[in-house]
Scaffold this motif. Structure first.
Motif, PDB file in Angstrom:
ATOM      1  N   ASN A 135       0.831  -1.197   0.000  1.00 52.91           N
ATOM      2  CA  ASN A 135       0.000   0.000   0.000  1.00 52.91           C
ATOM      3  C   ASN A 135       0.871   1.255   0.000  1.00 52.91           C
ATOM      4  OD1 ASN A 135      -2.738   1.183   0.177  1.00 52.91           O
ATOM      5  ND2 ASN A 135      -1.916   2.018   2.076  1.00 52.91           N
ATOM      6  N   LYS A 136       1.935   1.234   0.780  1.00 52.71           N
ATOM      7  CA  LYS A 136       2.862   2.367   0.814  1.00 52.71           C
ATOM      8  C   LYS A 136       3.495   2.570  -0.562  1.00 52.71           C
ATOM      9  CE  LYS A 136       6.814   4.269   3.236  1.00 52.71           C
ATOM     10  NZ  LYS A 136       7.805   4.092   4.280  1.00 52.71           N
ATOM     11  N   ALA A 137       3.790   1.475  -1.263  1.00 48.47           N
ATOM     12  CA  ALA A 137       4.389   1.568  -2.601  1.00 48.47           C
ATOM     13  C   ALA A 137       3.431   2.193  -3.614  1.00 48.47           C
ATOM     14  CB  ALA A 137       4.820   0.178  -3.074  1.00 48.47           C
ATOM     15  N   PHE A 138       2.130   2.091  -3.372  1.00 51.22           N
ATOM     16  CA  PHE A 138       1.130   2.658  -4.272  1.00 51.22           C
ATOM     17  C   PHE A 138       0.861   4.131  -3.992  1.00 51.22           C
ATOM     18  CE2 PHE A 138      -0.549  -1.855  -4.228  1.00 51.22           C
ATOM     19  CZ  PHE A 138      -0.056  -2.164  -5.476  1.00 51.22           C
ATOM     20  N   GLU A 139       1.229   4.638  -2.819  1.00 48.62           N
ATOM     21  CA  GLU A 139       0.908   6.002  -2.406  1.00 48.62           C
ATOM     22  C   GLU A 139       1.782   7.028  -3.115  1.00 48.62           C
ATOM     23  OE1 GLU A 139       1.389   5.982   1.825  1.00 48.62           O
ATOM     24  OE2 GLU A 139      -0.625   5.211   2.161  1.00 48.62           O
ATOM     25  N   GLY A 140       1.293   8.264  -3.112  1.00 51.94           N
ATOM     26  CA  GLY A 140       2.086   9.374  -3.621  1.00 51.94           C
ATOM     27  C   GLY A 140       1.933   9.574  -5.119  1.00 51.94           C
ATOM     28  N   TRP A 141       2.857  10.343  -5.669  1.00 52.36           N
ATOM     29  CA  TRP A 141       2.808  10.722  -7.073  1.00 52.36           C
ATOM     30  C   TRP A 141       3.153   9.582  -8.009  1.00 52.36           C
ATOM     31  CZ3 TRP A 141       1.046  15.130  -9.238  1.00 52.36           C
ATOM     32  CH2 TRP A 141       0.730  16.159  -8.363  1.00 52.36           C
ATOM     33  N   GLY A 142       3.959   8.677  -7.558  1.00 49.27           N
ATOM     34  CA  GLY A 142       4.346   7.558  -8.414  1.00 49.27           C
ATOM     35  C   GLY A 142       4.227   6.254  -7.666  1.00 49.27           C
ATOM     36  N   THR A 143       4.419   5.204  -8.378  1.00 49.70           N
ATOM     37  CA  THR A 143       4.383   3.874  -7.783  1.00 49.70           C
ATOM     38  C   THR A 143       5.808   3.376  -7.620  1.00 49.70           C
ATOM     39  OG1 THR A 143       2.283   3.415  -8.876  1.00 49.70           O
ATOM     40  CG2 THR A 143       3.538   1.517  -8.114  1.00 49.70           C
ATOM     41  N   ASP A 144       6.103   2.838  -6.451  1.00 50.78           N
ATOM     42  CA  ASP A 144       7.425   2.265  -6.207  1.00 50.78           C
ATOM     43  C   ASP A 144       7.431   0.846  -6.776  1.00 50.78           C
ATOM     44  OD1 ASP A 144       9.849   1.317  -5.304  1.00 50.78           O
ATOM     45  OD2 ASP A 144       9.545   1.946  -3.219  1.00 50.78           O
ATOM     46  N   GLU A 145       7.669   0.757  -8.066  1.00 48.26           N
ATOM     47  CA  GLU A 145       7.600  -0.526  -8.762  1.00 48.26           C
ATOM     48  C   GLU A 145       8.629  -1.519  -8.248  1.00 48.26           C
ATOM     49  OE1 GLU A 145       7.894   0.527 -12.870  1.00 48.26           O
ATOM     50  OE2 GLU A 145       5.914   1.460 -12.885  1.00 48.26           O
ATOM     51  N   LYS A 146       9.804  -1.036  -7.881  1.00 47.54           N
ATOM     52  CA  LYS A 146      10.838  -1.930  -7.366  1.00 47.54           C
ATOM     53  C   LYS A 146      10.381  -2.618  -6.083  1.00 47.54           C
ATOM     54  CE  LYS A 146      14.870   0.276  -9.364  1.00 47.54           C
ATOM     55  NZ  LYS A 146      16.186   0.874  -9.108  1.00 47.54           N
ATOM     56  N   ALA A 147       9.710  -1.877  -5.203  1.00 49.80           N
ATOM     57  CA  ALA A 147       9.218  -2.465  -3.956  1.00 49.80           C
ATOM     58  C   ALA A 147       8.154  -3.523  -4.232  1.00 49.80           C
ATOM     59  CB  ALA A 147       8.660  -1.376  -3.036  1.00 49.80           C
ATOM     60  N   ILE A 148       7.256  -3.228  -5.158  1.00 45.47           N
ATOM     61  CA  ILE A 148       6.186  -4.173  -5.505  1.00 45.47           C
ATOM     62  C   ILE A 148       6.782  -5.454  -6.075  1.00 45.47           C
ATOM     63  CG2 ILE A 148       4.191  -4.557  -7.000  1.00 45.47           C
ATOM     64  CD1 ILE A 148       3.733  -1.461  -6.786  1.00 45.47           C
ATOM     65  N   ILE A 149       7.717  -5.300  -7.005  1.00 47.91           N
ATOM     66  CA  ILE A 149       8.344  -6.464  -7.619  1.00 47.91           C
ATOM     67  C   ILE A 149       9.125  -7.261  -6.589  1.00 47.91           C
ATOM     68  CG2 ILE A 149      10.116  -7.177  -9.282  1.00 47.91           C
ATOM     69  CD1 ILE A 149       9.119  -4.768 -11.019  1.00 47.91           C
ATOM     70  N   TRP A 150       9.842  -6.572  -5.706  1.00 52.65           N
ATOM     71  CA  TRP A 150      10.645  -7.275  -4.702  1.00 52.65           C
ATOM     72  C   TRP A 150       9.744  -8.092  -3.777  1.00 52.65           C
ATOM     73  CZ3 TRP A 150      11.458  -8.317   0.327  1.00 52.65           C
ATOM     74  CH2 TRP A 150      12.660  -8.928   0.636  1.00 52.65           C
ATOM     75  N   ILE A 151       8.655  -7.492  -3.305  1.00 45.20           N
ATOM     76  CA  ILE A 151       7.755  -8.201  -2.381  1.00 45.20           C
ATOM     77  C   ILE A 151       7.099  -9.390  -3.075  1.00 45.20           C
ATOM     78  CG2 ILE A 151       5.629  -8.047  -1.024  1.00 45.20           C
ATOM     79  CD1 ILE A 151       6.422  -5.066  -0.519  1.00 45.20           C
ATOM     80  N   LEU A 152       6.418  -9.139  -4.181  1.00 47.24           N
ATOM     81  CA  LEU A 152       5.659 -10.207  -4.839  1.00 47.24           C
ATOM     82  C   LEU A 152       6.569 -11.236  -5.508  1.00 47.24           C
ATOM     83  CD1 LEU A 152       2.723  -8.123  -6.321  1.00 47.24           C
ATOM     84  CD2 LEU A 152       2.776  -9.448  -4.196  1.00 47.24           C
TER      85      LEU A 152
END
Length: 66
Positions: free
Chosen positions: A20-37
Motif C-alpha cells: 500500500n505504501k508503494a502505491f501512495e504518492g505521485w508515483g508507484t514504487d515498482e521496485k518495492a512491488i516487484i521485490w515483495i511479490l
C-alpha cells in the motif's frame, strides 16, 4: 510470476502495508512491488491479496494491473 526465494516466516499484513505504501504518492514504487511479490510463492501471494482486501477494502489485483 516466477518466485526467487520465498521466506517461510513472512507476514501477509506487513507485506500488504508495504505494498500500500508503494502505491501512495505521485508515483508507484515498482521496485518495492516487484521485490515483495517476486519473493513470495503463489500461496503467500494469495494470503497477501486476501489480507490487502481485508485491510484496505481494495482488490490488490486491480491495483497491480498496468
Amino acid at each position: 510470476m516466477a518466485t526467487l526465494l520465498a521466506p517461510e516466516d513472512f507476514s501477509p499484513s506487513e507485506d500488504a502495508m508495504a505494498l500500500n505504501k508503494a502505491f501512495e504518492g505521485w508515483g508507484t514504487d515498482e521496485k518495492a512491488i516487484i521485490w515483495i511479490l517476486g519473493h513470495r510463492n503463489a500461496d503467500q501471494r494469495k494470503q497477501i491479496r486476501l489480507t490487502y482486501q481485508e485491510i484496505y477494502l481494495e482488490d490488490l489485483n486491480k491495483k497491480t494491473q498496468i
